[in-house]
Design a protein around this motif. Structure first.
Motif, PDB file in Angstrom:
ATOM      1  N   PHE A   1       0.772  -1.166  -0.027  1.00 21.48           N
ATOM      2  CA  PHE A   1       0.039   0.013  -0.070  1.00 21.48           C
ATOM      3  C   PHE A   1       0.831   1.044  -0.145  1.00 21.48           C
ATOM      4  O   PHE A   1       1.736   1.555   0.670  1.00 21.48           O
ATOM      5  CB  PHE A   1      -1.034   0.094   1.244  1.00 21.48           C
ATOM      6  N   VAL A   2       0.398   2.228  -0.883  1.00 23.44           N
ATOM      7  CA  VAL A   2       1.305   3.541  -0.951  1.00 23.44           C
ATOM      8  C   VAL A   2       0.136   4.652  -0.952  1.00 23.44           C
ATOM      9  O   VAL A   2      -0.870   4.444  -1.446  1.00 23.44           O
ATOM     10  CB  VAL A   2       1.935   3.656  -2.198  1.00 23.44           C
ATOM     11  N   LEU A   3       0.288   5.501   0.081  1.00 21.79           N
ATOM     12  CA  LEU A   3      -0.652   6.755   0.117  1.00 21.79           C
ATOM     13  C   LEU A   3      -0.981   7.243  -1.258  1.00 21.79           C
ATOM     14  O   LEU A   3       0.055   7.363  -2.033  1.00 21.79           O
ATOM     15  CB  LEU A   3       0.047   7.612   1.139  1.00 21.79           C
ATOM     16  N   PRO A   4      -2.314   7.370  -1.505  1.00 23.24           N
ATOM     17  CA  PRO A   4      -2.360   8.097  -2.982  1.00 23.24           C
ATOM     18  C   PRO A   4      -1.762   9.211  -3.229  1.00 23.24           C
ATOM     19  O   PRO A   4      -1.422   9.198  -4.539  1.00 23.24           O
ATOM     20  CB  PRO A   4      -4.120   8.384  -2.484  1.00 23.24           C
ATOM     21  N   ALA A   5      -1.422  10.245  -2.346  1.00 18.11           N
ATOM     22  CA  ALA A   5      -0.766  11.063  -2.735  1.00 18.11           C
ATOM     23  C   ALA A   5       0.675  10.805  -3.114  1.00 18.11           C
ATOM     24  O   ALA A   5       1.394  11.773  -3.757  1.00 18.11           O
ATOM     25  CB  ALA A   5      -0.631  12.355  -1.600  1.00 18.11           C
ATOM     26  N   HIS A   6       1.134   9.724  -2.917  1.00 19.21           N
ATOM     27  CA  HIS A   6       2.550   9.392  -3.248  1.00 19.21           C
ATOM     28  C   HIS A   6       2.463   8.489  -4.422  1.00 19.21           C
ATOM     29  O   HIS A   6       3.629   7.784  -4.676  1.00 19.21           O
ATOM     30  CB  HIS A   6       3.312   8.774  -1.976  1.00 19.21           C
ATOM     31  N   ARG A   7       1.494   8.216  -4.842  1.00 22.68           N
ATOM     32  CA  ARG A   7       1.488   7.025  -5.934  1.00 22.68           C
ATOM     33  C   ARG A   7       1.948   7.573  -7.405  1.00 22.68           C
ATOM     34  O   ARG A   7       1.995   8.728  -7.529  1.00 22.68           O
ATOM     35  CB  ARG A   7       0.115   6.380  -6.183  1.00 22.68           C
ATOM     36  N   GLY A   8       2.446   6.709  -8.181  1.00 20.49           N
ATOM     37  CA  GLY A   8       2.847   7.071  -9.451  1.00 20.49           C
ATOM     38  C   GLY A   8       4.327   7.418  -9.812  1.00 20.49           C
ATOM     39  O   GLY A   8       4.594   7.953 -10.873  1.00 20.49           O
ATOM     40  N   CYS A   9       5.118   7.357  -8.754  1.00 20.45           N
ATOM     41  CA  CYS A   9       6.256   7.820  -8.790  1.00 20.45           C
ATOM     42  C   CYS A   9       7.438   6.385  -8.359  1.00 20.45           C
ATOM     43  O   CYS A   9       8.583   6.931  -8.122  1.00 20.45           O
ATOM     44  CB  CYS A   9       6.693   9.015  -8.086  1.00 20.45           C
ATOM     45  N   GLY A  10       7.137   5.285  -8.522  1.00 21.22           N
ATOM     46  CA  GLY A  10       7.758   4.120  -8.399  1.00 21.22           C
ATOM     47  C   GLY A  10       7.937   3.776  -6.880  1.00 21.22           C
ATOM     48  O   GLY A  10       8.630   2.641  -6.828  1.00 21.22           O
ATOM     49  N   ILE A  11       7.274   4.235  -5.859  1.00 27.42           N
ATOM     50  CA  ILE A  11       7.390   3.843  -4.408  1.00 27.42           C
ATOM     51  C   ILE A  11       6.963   2.397  -4.495  1.00 27.42           C
ATOM     52  O   ILE A  11       7.592   1.565  -3.689  1.00 27.42           O
ATOM     53  CB  ILE A  11       6.829   4.683  -3.431  1.00 27.42           C
TER      54      ILE A  11
END
Length: 151
Positions: free
Chosen positions: A91-101
């Motif tokens: 799970f990645v917080l929505p605000a931090h998605r889309g950058c490869g985390i």
């Protein structure tokens, strides 16, 4: 952003992420504090089989997680220390998605499982994450079957 293996000091952050990852109705009548205590108890009971990996911002905030479950397999001649590994609860917080985390978390968990001798890593993915796992090299297998229990 750094990705690292979590430790007992990260329980509150992991609990908060799990809390964010469930629908409001699943939390009805419960508190984050109670869940944090439950996760801490679970963590201690499963420390030998489960490891968490966290993504932290430069200021230390945990914004993503991935868990790796390890299961000892029955020994066979010439292979006494067999182990299976399964990715869980990414799970990645929505605000931090889309950058490869998410990719970095999964890669760290897989590298750890491989370092412990797991010849393969499995995952039971949500429909939305299948593309991510395929991009990271996961594929289906005719030999990996499942039997669903009653709903």
């Amino acid at each position: 952003m750094r990705v690292e293996r979590a430790d007992g000091e990260d329980i509150a952050g992991l609990a908060w992420l799990k809390w964010q990852d469930v629908a409001p109705e699943a939390k009805a009548g419960r508190s984050l504090d109670l869940f944090t205590d439950e996760l801490a108890t679970w963590w201690r009971a499963h420390a030998d089989t489960h490891s968490a990996f966290v993504a932290r911002t430069d200021d230390g905030e945990i914004v993503g997680m991935a868990w790796l479950a390890l299961l000892p397999r029955v020994p066979r001649p010439g292979a006494a220390d067999r182990v299976s590994a399964d990715i869980q609860s990414v799970f990645v917080l929505p605000a931090h998605r889309g950058c490869g985390i998410g990719s970095r978390l999964i890669a760290a968990a897989c590298a750890y499982g491989t370092s412990l001798g797991a010849p393969r890593i499995t995952v039971h993915s949500s429909d939305g994450a299948v593309r991510l796992y395929r991009r990271l090299g996961f594929s289906g297998s005719a030999q990996l079957l499942q039997l669903r229990g009653p709903a």
